[in-house]
Design a protein around this motif. Structure first.
Motif, mmCIF file in Angstrom:
data_model
loop_
_atom_site.group_PDB
_atom_site.id
_atom_site.type_symbol
_atom_site.label_atom_id
_atom_site.label_comp_id
_atom_site.label_asym_id
_atom_site.label_seq_id
_atom_site.Cartn_x
_atom_site.Cartn_y
_atom_site.Cartn_z
ATOM 1 N N ILE A 52 0.736 -1.040 0.101
ATOM 2 C CA ILE A 52 -0.166 0.038 -0.064
ATOM 3 C C ILE A 52 0.799 1.291 0.109
ATOM 4 O O ILE A 52 1.741 1.375 0.744
ATOM 5 C CB ILE A 52 -0.773 0.176 1.218
ATOM 6 N N THR A 53 0.933 2.041 -1.122
ATOM 7 C CA THR A 53 1.959 3.021 -1.073
ATOM 8 C C THR A 53 1.470 3.994 -2.046
ATOM 9 O O THR A 53 0.131 4.235 -2.469
ATOM 10 C CB THR A 53 2.930 2.401 -1.879
ATOM 11 N N GLY A 54 2.121 5.110 -2.289
ATOM 12 C CA GLY A 54 1.748 6.109 -3.166
ATOM 13 C C GLY A 54 1.750 5.697 -4.708
ATOM 14 O O GLY A 54 1.285 4.659 -5.020
ATOM 15 N N ASP A 55 2.175 6.725 -5.456
ATOM 16 C CA ASP A 55 2.043 6.152 -7.187
ATOM 17 C C ASP A 55 3.287 5.155 -7.333
ATOM 18 O O ASP A 55 4.630 5.511 -7.427
ATOM 19 C CB ASP A 55 2.478 7.360 -7.941
ATOM 20 N N PRO A 56 3.001 4.093 -7.554
ATOM 21 C CA PRO A 56 3.890 3.132 -7.856
ATOM 22 C C PRO A 56 4.604 2.993 -9.025
ATOM 23 O O PRO A 56 6.007 2.635 -9.355
ATOM 24 C CB PRO A 56 3.184 1.570 -7.886
ATOM 25 N N VAL A 57 4.158 3.585 -10.166
ATOM 26 C CA VAL A 57 4.816 3.838 -11.315
ATOM 27 C C VAL A 57 5.722 4.957 -11.269
ATOM 28 O O VAL A 57 6.966 4.731 -11.511
ATOM 29 C CB VAL A 57 3.700 4.137 -12.679
ATOM 30 N N LYS A 58 5.612 6.117 -10.809
ATOM 31 C CA LYS A 58 6.605 7.071 -10.464
ATOM 32 C C LYS A 58 7.781 6.657 -9.496
ATOM 33 O O LYS A 58 8.876 7.177 -9.913
ATOM 34 C CB LYS A 58 5.951 8.557 -9.812
ATOM 35 N N GLN A 59 7.220 5.904 -8.713
ATOM 36 C CA GLN A 59 8.432 5.283 -7.925
ATOM 37 C C GLN A 59 9.151 4.195 -8.293
ATOM 38 O O GLN A 59 10.186 3.627 -7.614
ATOM 39 C CB GLN A 59 7.698 4.633 -6.484
ATOM 40 N N GLY A 60 8.815 3.926 -9.540
ATOM 41 C CA GLY A 60 9.755 2.825 -10.199
ATOM 42 C C GLY A 60 9.403 1.252 -9.844
ATOM 43 O O GLY A 60 9.965 0.271 -10.255
ATOM 44 N N LEU A 61 8.178 0.994 -9.062
ATOM 45 C CA LEU A 61 7.974 -0.303 -8.746
ATOM 46 C C LEU A 61 7.115 -0.853 -9.642
ATOM 47 O O LEU A 61 7.025 -2.227 -9.521
ATOM 48 C CB LEU A 61 6.903 0.013 -7.521
ATOM 49 N N SER A 119 3.061 -0.159 -15.011
ATOM 50 C CA SER A 119 1.893 0.362 -15.062
ATOM 51 C C SER A 119 0.833 -0.195 -14.087
ATOM 52 O O SER A 119 1.197 -1.228 -13.459
ATOM 53 C CB SER A 119 1.123 0.299 -16.608
ATOM 54 N N LEU A 120 -0.286 0.575 -13.835
ATOM 55 C CA LEU A 120 -1.146 -0.070 -12.717
ATOM 56 C C LEU A 120 -1.771 -1.255 -13.273
ATOM 57 O O LEU A 120 -1.758 -2.339 -12.530
ATOM 58 C CB LEU A 120 -2.285 1.008 -12.556
ATOM 59 N N ALA A 121 -1.952 -1.465 -14.470
ATOM 60 C CA ALA A 121 -3.053 -2.469 -15.310
ATOM 61 C C ALA A 121 -1.690 -3.649 -15.236
ATOM 62 O O ALA A 121 -2.280 -4.922 -15.049
ATOM 63 C CB ALA A 121 -3.308 -2.126 -16.429
ATOM 64 N N HIS A 122 -0.650 -3.532 -15.701
ATOM 65 C CA HIS A 122 0.370 -4.491 -15.897
ATOM 66 C C HIS A 122 1.683 -4.193 -15.188
ATOM 67 O O HIS A 122 2.562 -3.574 -15.695
ATOM 68 C CB HIS A 122 0.682 -4.561 -17.329
ATOM 69 N N PRO A 123 2.048 -4.323 -13.837
ATOM 70 C CA PRO A 123 2.959 -4.045 -12.963
ATOM 71 C C PRO A 123 4.238 -4.466 -13.575
ATOM 72 O O PRO A 123 5.345 -3.778 -13.569
ATOM 73 C CB PRO A 123 2.632 -4.480 -11.726
ATOM 74 N N GLY A 124 4.237 -5.939 -13.958
ATOM 75 C CA GLY A 124 5.460 -6.435 -14.803
ATOM 76 C C GLY A 124 6.785 -6.922 -13.945
ATOM 77 O O GLY A 124 7.211 -7.508 -14.514
ATOM 78 N N GLY A 125 6.749 -6.540 -12.570
ATOM 79 C CA GLY A 125 7.716 -7.153 -11.882
ATOM 80 C C GLY A 125 7.342 -7.915 -10.832
ATOM 81 O O GLY A 125 6.441 -8.775 -10.867
ATOM 82 N N ASN A 126 7.702 -7.653 -9.455
ATOM 83 C CA ASN A 126 7.710 -8.409 -8.342
ATOM 84 C C ASN A 126 6.816 -7.649 -7.164
ATOM 85 O O ASN A 126 6.499 -7.811 -6.189
ATOM 86 C CB ASN A 126 8.696 -8.835 -7.746
ATOM 87 N N PHE A 127 6.061 -6.471 -7.849
ATOM 88 C CA PHE A 127 5.211 -5.714 -6.891
ATOM 89 C C PHE A 127 3.620 -5.716 -7.553
ATOM 90 O O PHE A 127 3.358 -5.864 -8.669
ATOM 91 C CB PHE A 127 5.685 -4.283 -6.601
ATOM 92 N N ILE A 169 -2.506 -3.248 -10.084
ATOM 93 C CA ILE A 169 -2.678 -2.502 -8.792
ATOM 94 C C ILE A 169 -3.816 -1.601 -8.566
ATOM 95 O O ILE A 169 -3.958 -0.962 -9.826
ATOM 96 C CB ILE A 169 -1.335 -1.511 -8.899
ATOM 97 N N TYR A 170 -4.402 -1.845 -7.562
ATOM 98 C CA TYR A 170 -5.758 -0.981 -7.564
ATOM 99 C C TYR A 170 -5.254 0.510 -7.222
ATOM 100 O O TYR A 170 -4.501 0.812 -6.333
ATOM 101 C CB TYR A 170 -6.383 -1.647 -6.256
ATOM 102 N N GLN A 171 -6.223 1.339 -7.848
ATOM 103 C CA GLN A 171 -5.921 2.706 -7.644
ATOM 104 C C GLN A 171 -7.234 3.193 -6.844
ATOM 105 O O GLN A 171 -8.461 2.958 -7.237
ATOM 106 C CB GLN A 171 -5.969 3.281 -9.109
#
Length: 335
Positions: free
Chosen positions: A122-131, A134-142, A300-302
């Motif tokens: 549960i965090t702020g903007d995960p895309v701007k943080q590099g996590l 995109s929200l729809a397709h995070p692509g990594g381990n987050f 990722i839920y917005q």
């Protein structure tokens, strides 16, 4: 066979079955690391005083994951955060759990140390943080939930506070240092305040802040001439919400919070998201991962829904006349 021997045989079989079941349970058990360095570690378990944690574990139980049975919960809270969040994150990664549930500011630190362990946040903007890509397709381990509703949310809170306090001329801001000095929150609030024509009196808190530090922060805002306060969302301001509400009230400072719980504790008003809902959502993410899903495939839920709550009793104590239109627009009014 004599009756005594038969009973002994049954007893032995029962013990054997019990041991076998325990061994099977141990083999199938999954490990969840719960990282929230601002909270007491006792609150990071099923039977805690935290409504959020109780809702989280109740949802996991509904999904079939029961703490102490097929789920081992390893909590990393305030008591474990003796050397700072970076050292604690290193300890979590070294323990190699099946999944990590991390509250801010952990996610950004975890990204530096592992790209392998699934992490639900549960965090702020995960895309701007590099996590995430995109929200729809995070692509990594987050994966998880984002409480970032864009830059406009800060302007909205300032506008609501000004509606309550038309004479507001200098805005106090109580925030987490790590949050304020980051690339997103600090610049966004400075821009929102500038647009509103308001100078800022900023006071910053650290992870694991003490009661004395919170008192000093509020005193600093008052001393700097602020006549209203914006309390930013963070684990520290949530954990100390009751104390902050009392301190700003004692200082006769109208304040807008980011959590309804702060208004229930005596704060003036809040424009907030539903934390209980978020904790249930991340519980479902954890369930999916423990059943084999990849975090990078889970959207990722917005947060999109915010609710206005007002404490009329506090408004009266502060000598404020609450506009009827503001009361009419509130989702929750405390008399």
């Amino acid at each position: 066979m004599r009756r005594r021997d038969f009973i002994s045989l049954l007893g032995g079989a029962a013990v054997a079955w019990s041991l076998a079941a325990a061994a099977q349970q141990s083999t199938n058990s999954k490990r969840l690391a719960f990282f929230s360095p601002s909270e007491p570690s006792a609150d990071l378990h099923e039977h805690s005083e935290s409504k959020r944690s109780r809702a989280f574990f109740a949802e996991l139980r509904r999904l079939g994951w029961i703490e102490g049975h097929n789920l081992k919960v390893e909590s990393y809270g305030r008591e474990q955060n003796t050397s700072g969040p970076e050292a604690l994150v290193t300890e979590v990664v070294r323990s190699n759990p099946d999944v990590i549930f991390s509250i801010a500011p952990g996610p950004v630190i975890f990204k530096k140390l592992t790209s392998r362990i699934p992490i639900v946040v549960i965090t702020g903007d995960p895309v701007k943080q590099g996590l995430a890509e995109s929200l729809a397709h995070p692509g990594g381990n987050f994966t998880g939930a984002s409480v970032d509703a864009g830059l406009s949310i800060h302007g909205k809170r300032i506008a609501l506070l000004r509606e309550m306090v038309p004479t507001m001329s200098k805005l106090g801001c109580l925030a987490l240092r790590l949050q304020w000095n980051g690339p997103i929150t600090g610049p966004a609030i400075r821009a929102a305040a500038e647009t509103a024509g308001l100078p800022l009196a900023v006071s910053l808190l650290e992870i694991g802040t003490s009661e004395a530090d919170v008192r000093a922060a509020v005193e600093s805002i008052s001393r700097d001439g602020a006549n209203a306060v914006l309390v930013l969302e963070s684990p520290e301001t949530f954990q100390n919400g009751t104390l902050i509400a009392k301190l700003v009230g004692d200082a006769k400072l109208p304040a807008i919070f980011s959590f309804t719980e702060s208004v229930e504790a005596g704060g003036l008003m809040a424009y907030s998201f539903d934390l209980i809902e978020l904790y249930k959502r991340v519980a479902n993410n954890i369930d999916a991962i423990l059943r084999g899903a990849k975090p990078g495939d889970i959207p990722i839920y917005q947060v999109t829904k915010f609710e206005l709550s007002i404490n009329l009793k506090t408004a009266k104590q502060l000598g404020l006349s609450v506009p009827p239109a503001l009361v009419a627009s509130a989702d929750k009014v405390i008399e």
